[in-house]
Structure formats: structure tokens, C-alpha cells
Motif scaffolding. Structure first.
Motif, PDB file in Angstrom:
ATOM      1  N   GLU A 161       0.755  -1.215   0.071  1.00 23.98           N
ATOM      2  CA  GLU A 161      -0.089  -0.089  -0.042  1.00 23.98           C
ATOM      3  C   GLU A 161       0.684   1.254   0.037  1.00 23.98           C
ATOM      4  O   GLU A 161       0.492   2.326  -0.955  1.00 23.98           O
ATOM      5  N   ALA A 162       1.983   1.307   0.710  1.00 26.23           N
ATOM      6  CA  ALA A 162       2.775   2.269   0.861  1.00 26.23           C
ATOM      7  C   ALA A 162       3.484   2.658  -0.573  1.00 26.23           C
ATOM      8  O   ALA A 162       3.758   3.639  -0.984  1.00 26.23           O
ATOM      9  N   ILE A 163       3.914   1.566  -1.033  1.00 27.93           N
ATOM     10  CA  ILE A 163       4.502   1.877  -2.478  1.00 27.93           C
ATOM     11  C   ILE A 163       3.526   2.191  -3.594  1.00 27.93           C
ATOM     12  O   ILE A 163       4.067   3.255  -4.333  1.00 27.93           O
ATOM     13  N   ALA A 164       2.382   1.585  -3.562  1.00 31.03           N
ATOM     14  CA  ALA A 164       1.261   2.203  -4.440  1.00 31.03           C
ATOM     15  C   ALA A 164       0.915   3.624  -4.282  1.00 31.03           C
ATOM     16  O   ALA A 164       0.719   4.381  -5.204  1.00 31.03           O
ATOM     17  N   GLN A 165       0.909   4.122  -2.909  1.00 36.40           N
ATOM     18  CA  GLN A 165       0.736   5.488  -2.529  1.00 36.40           C
ATOM     19  C   GLN A 165       1.920   6.394  -3.176  1.00 36.40           C
ATOM     20  O   GLN A 165       1.725   7.430  -3.558  1.00 36.40           O
ATOM     21  N   MET A 166       2.993   6.009  -3.096  1.00 37.44           N
ATOM     22  CA  MET A 166       4.267   6.514  -3.594  1.00 37.44           C
ATOM     23  C   MET A 166       4.232   6.635  -5.042  1.00 37.44           C
ATOM     24  O   MET A 166       4.762   7.789  -5.692  1.00 37.44           O
ATOM     25  N   HIS A 167       3.422   5.614  -5.773  1.00 33.64           N
ATOM     26  CA  HIS A 167       3.391   5.736  -7.337  1.00 33.64           C
ATOM     27  C   HIS A 167       2.473   6.834  -7.662  1.00 33.64           C
ATOM     28  O   HIS A 167       2.451   7.128  -8.836  1.00 33.64           O
ATOM     29  N   LYS A 168       1.490   7.273  -6.951  1.00 27.02           N
ATOM     30  CA  LYS A 168       0.454   7.978  -7.301  1.00 27.02           C
ATOM     31  C   LYS A 168       0.894   9.403  -7.689  1.00 27.02           C
ATOM     32  O   LYS A 168       1.770   9.975  -7.055  1.00 27.02           O
ATOM     33  N   PRO A 169       0.695  10.169  -8.749  1.00 26.80           N
ATOM     34  CA  PRO A 169       0.885  11.366  -8.993  1.00 26.80           C
ATOM     35  C   PRO A 169       0.122  12.354  -8.002  1.00 26.80           C
ATOM     36  O   PRO A 169      -0.699  12.326  -7.203  1.00 26.80           O
ATOM     37  N   VAL A 170       1.030  13.385  -7.887  1.00 26.76           N
ATOM     38  CA  VAL A 170       0.578  14.412  -6.982  1.00 26.76           C
ATOM     39  C   VAL A 170      -0.685  15.108  -7.084  1.00 26.76           C
ATOM     40  O   VAL A 170      -1.247  15.313  -8.083  1.00 26.76           O
TER      41      VAL A 170
END
Length: 74
Positions: A65-74
Motif C-alpha cells: 500500500e505504501a509503494i502504491a501511494q508513492m506511485h500516485k501522482p501529486v
């Protein structure tokens, strides 16, 4: 043989999330303040990654979940 970069990243994130989870309330506050001071002069993309990782830790997210969040655009 060198470690797979993705597996290394997952391991680093796992350690970060585990350590953060066991900090006291005061320890978390101190850590967050120290981290804010250290990332303030970094580029925006790097700041976003650290901020997102910290938020994932606060929210009790899993590694994936953390990695998926980090991949989301701002």
C-alpha cells in the motif's frame, strides 16, 4: 550477486514502517520534526516520496500500500 532493487526497496520500506510503528508518541513527533528538517531542501519529487512514506506509516499501511501511494501522482 546483487540484491534485486525492488526487493531492496520493499525491505527498506518494511523496516521503516516497522520501526515507526514501535516509536512512542513523543518519538514519532521527534522523528517527524527531524525528517521535516532534513527533507526541506530536497527536490519536490523526493519530498513527496518521503512525505507519502511517512503518511503511510502514520496510517498503518502495508508495504504494498505504501509503494502504491508513492506511485500516485501529486
Amino acid at each position: 550477486m546483487a540484491e534485486n532493487p525492488v526487493e531492496k526497496l520493499k525491505g527498506d520500506i518494511k523496516r521503516f514502517l516497522e520501526v515507526y510503528r514501535f516509536l512512542s508518541v513523543e518519538g514519532k513527533a521527534q522523528f517527524e520534526a527531524q525528517m521535516a528538517g532534513q527533507i526541506k531542501d530536497l527536490d519536490e519529487k523526493t519530498k513527496k516520496l518521503y512525505t507519502t512514506l511517512l503518511q503511510a506509516a502514520k496510517d498503518g499501511k502495508s508495504i504494498d500500500e505504501a509503494i502504491a501511494q508513492m506511485h500516485k501522482p501529486v
